[in-house]
Design a protein around this motif. Structure first.
Motif, PDB file in Angstrom:
ATOM      1  N   UNK A  12       0.949  -1.157   0.053  1.00 23.28           N
ATOM      2  CA  UNK A  12      -0.062  -0.017  -0.021  1.00 23.28           C
ATOM      3  C   UNK A  12       0.781   1.116  -0.014  1.00 23.28           C
ATOM      4  N   UNK A  13       0.650   2.192  -0.718  1.00 27.26           N
ATOM      5  CA  UNK A  13       1.308   3.337  -0.868  1.00 27.26           C
ATOM      6  C   UNK A  13       1.165   4.241   0.636  1.00 27.26           C
ATOM      7  N   UNK A  18      -2.318   5.945   5.048  1.00 25.83           N
ATOM      8  CA  UNK A  18      -2.702   6.945   5.925  1.00 25.83           C
ATOM      9  C   UNK A  18      -4.424   7.260   5.563  1.00 25.83           C
ATOM     10  N   UNK A  19      -4.840   7.278   4.567  1.00 24.39           N
ATOM     11  CA  UNK A  19      -6.277   7.624   4.281  1.00 24.39           C
ATOM     12  C   UNK A  19      -7.080   6.363   4.954  1.00 24.39           C
ATOM     13  N   UNK A  20      -6.539   5.134   4.791  1.00 24.04           N
ATOM     14  CA  UNK A  20      -7.522   3.814   5.448  1.00 24.04           C
ATOM     15  C   UNK A  20      -7.211   4.051   6.866  1.00 24.04           C
ATOM     16  N   UNK A 241      -6.834  -5.794   5.451  1.00 23.90           N
ATOM     17  CA  UNK A 241      -5.925  -5.345   4.491  1.00 23.90           C
ATOM     18  C   UNK A 241      -4.662  -4.700   5.160  1.00 23.90           C
ATOM     19  N   UNK A 242      -4.887  -3.871   6.042  1.00 20.52           N
ATOM     20  CA  UNK A 242      -3.669  -3.199   6.799  1.00 20.52           C
ATOM     21  C   UNK A 242      -2.790  -4.481   7.206  1.00 20.52           C
ATOM     22  N   UNK A 243      -3.271  -5.166   8.150  1.00 22.81           N
ATOM     23  CA  UNK A 243      -2.401  -6.004   9.214  1.00 22.81           C
ATOM     24  C   UNK A 243      -1.898  -7.033   7.842  1.00 22.81           C
ATOM     25  N   UNK A 248       2.827  -5.532  12.231  1.00 27.60           N
ATOM     26  CA  UNK A 248       1.568  -5.571  13.343  1.00 27.60           C
ATOM     27  C   UNK A 248       1.575  -4.315  14.247  1.00 27.60           C
ATOM     28  N   UNK A 249       2.868  -3.738  14.546  1.00 26.18           N
ATOM     29  CA  UNK A 249       2.881  -2.708  15.740  1.00 26.18           C
ATOM     30  C   UNK A 249       2.667  -1.513  14.987  1.00 26.18           C
ATOM     31  N   UNK A 250       2.793  -1.331  13.543  1.00 25.80           N
ATOM     32  CA  UNK A 250       2.752  -0.155  12.816  1.00 25.80           C
ATOM     33  C   UNK A 250       0.893   0.105  12.881  1.00 25.80           C
ATOM     34  N   UNK A 251       0.414  -0.980  12.418  1.00 25.06           N
ATOM     35  CA  UNK A 251      -0.991  -0.970  12.549  1.00 25.06           C
ATOM     36  C   UNK A 251      -1.674  -0.772  13.699  1.00 25.06           C
TER      37      UNK A 251
END
Length: 308
Positions: A12-13, A18-20, A241-243, A248-251
């Motif tokens: 993901x860009x 950031x939007x998500x 989608x993110x994870x 994991x920590x960033x999400x």
């Protein structure tokens, strides 16, 4: 449905991430106030089981309409994550809101990043710098203050909200483990684990105090619609989608806006006013989450700048 984009891409860009993350924070943050309204007319497990059992087929139908397969490579993984993350996090979180305050439950559940840190250290051998441990310690102090301020009457909702955060963190780590091994399509996996979680909660409804017949009022239908469509179908899709794309920590830290939004919306819409000691504890937890996010950002920036 526009939100269901092509999840087969590997990355993901930064702007899309950031939007998500911001959209997910708003949806989940405000959902705590909405859920409190819905739970006026329904038991916690009943409400949550309905949201999952309705949302799962909707998500699978979207996949089919897009021409995708709804088969899982690892049904066992979906069963485990569904019980731990969905039944544990959603179910216990709803009961905490039912018997406690929405904003407070939101902040306590979102101690999840610190449990990701602790569980990763204990079971995966993941190391963390002193800044993140300081943040985790601050969150522990804040949680203790909230528990003490609520007294015996509020101990159960506080404990359930914290346990919900632990279940959420466990689900994050378990999902990433299974995703690396099996690579199930995130939307499909999310839907099946939701169904497992919903059915699991349904089995316990007769044995849990506070479950009662549903009052099908306009307020309940509106709250359940928001919960099912936005906070479950859309948000759970975005979460998986993110994870599946980010660490994991960033999400976990990326959605730190959600508890603040949950606390503010509950203050405004539900007139929830925490006592001074409780407000101090909640403030410390929010500060700890923000400090944790800053420490994680510093770490990611240093790793990126390192040669090789």
């Amino acid at each position: 449905m526009a939100v269901v984009s092509d999840v087969r891409s590997r990355t993901l860009s930064p702007s899309m991430s950031l939007i998500i993350i911001v959209g997910l924070s708003i949806i989940w943050g405000y959902h705590w106030a909405v859920m409190k309204i819905g739970l006026t007319y329904c038991g916690g497990l009943t409400y949550t089981a309905i949201r999952c059992i309705i949302a799962a087929p909707l998500m699978l139908a979207i996949v089919k309409l897009r021409g995708g397969s709804i088969r899982l490579k690892s049904p066992k993984a979906a069963i485990i994550v569904g019980i731990v993350q969905t039944a544990g996090n959603f179910g216990l979180g709803a009961i905490a809101v039912k018997f406690g305050e929405a904003g407070k439950s939101a902040v306590l559940t979102y101690t999840m990043p610190f449990w990701v840190l602790l569980l990763g250290f204990l079971f995966l051998g993941e190391r963390a710098g002193p800044r993140r441990w300081i943040a985790a310690s601050l969150a522990g102090v804040g949680t203790l203050l909230v528990a003490l301020a609520g007294g015996v009457e509020q101990f159960m909702p506080v404990a359930l909200a914290v346990i919900a955060g632990i279940c959420w963190a466990s689900g994050v780590l378990l999902y990433q483990h299974f995703h690396k091994r099996h690579g199930d399509e995130p939307t499909v996996f999310a839907a099946w684990q939701l169904l497992v979680g919903g059915l699991s909660m349904g089995l316990f409804i007769p044995f849990v105090p506070g479950e009662h017949a549903i009052e099908w009022t306009p307020a309940f239908i509106g709250a359940l619609t928001y919960t099912t469509v936005l906070a479950t179908v859309v948000a759970v899709y975005l979460w998986f989608l993110l994870i599946s794309r980010l660490e994991a920590g960033m999400v976990a830290l990326g959605v730190l806006l959600a508890p603040a939004i949950g606390l503010a919306s509950s203050w405004i819409q539900l007139a929830e006013r925490p006592a001074p000691l409780e407000a101090l504890g909640l403030g410390i937890i929010l500060f700890a989450i923000a400090f944790f996010a800053w420490a994680q950002w510093r770490r990611a920036k240093a790793v990126k700048a390192a040669p090789g």
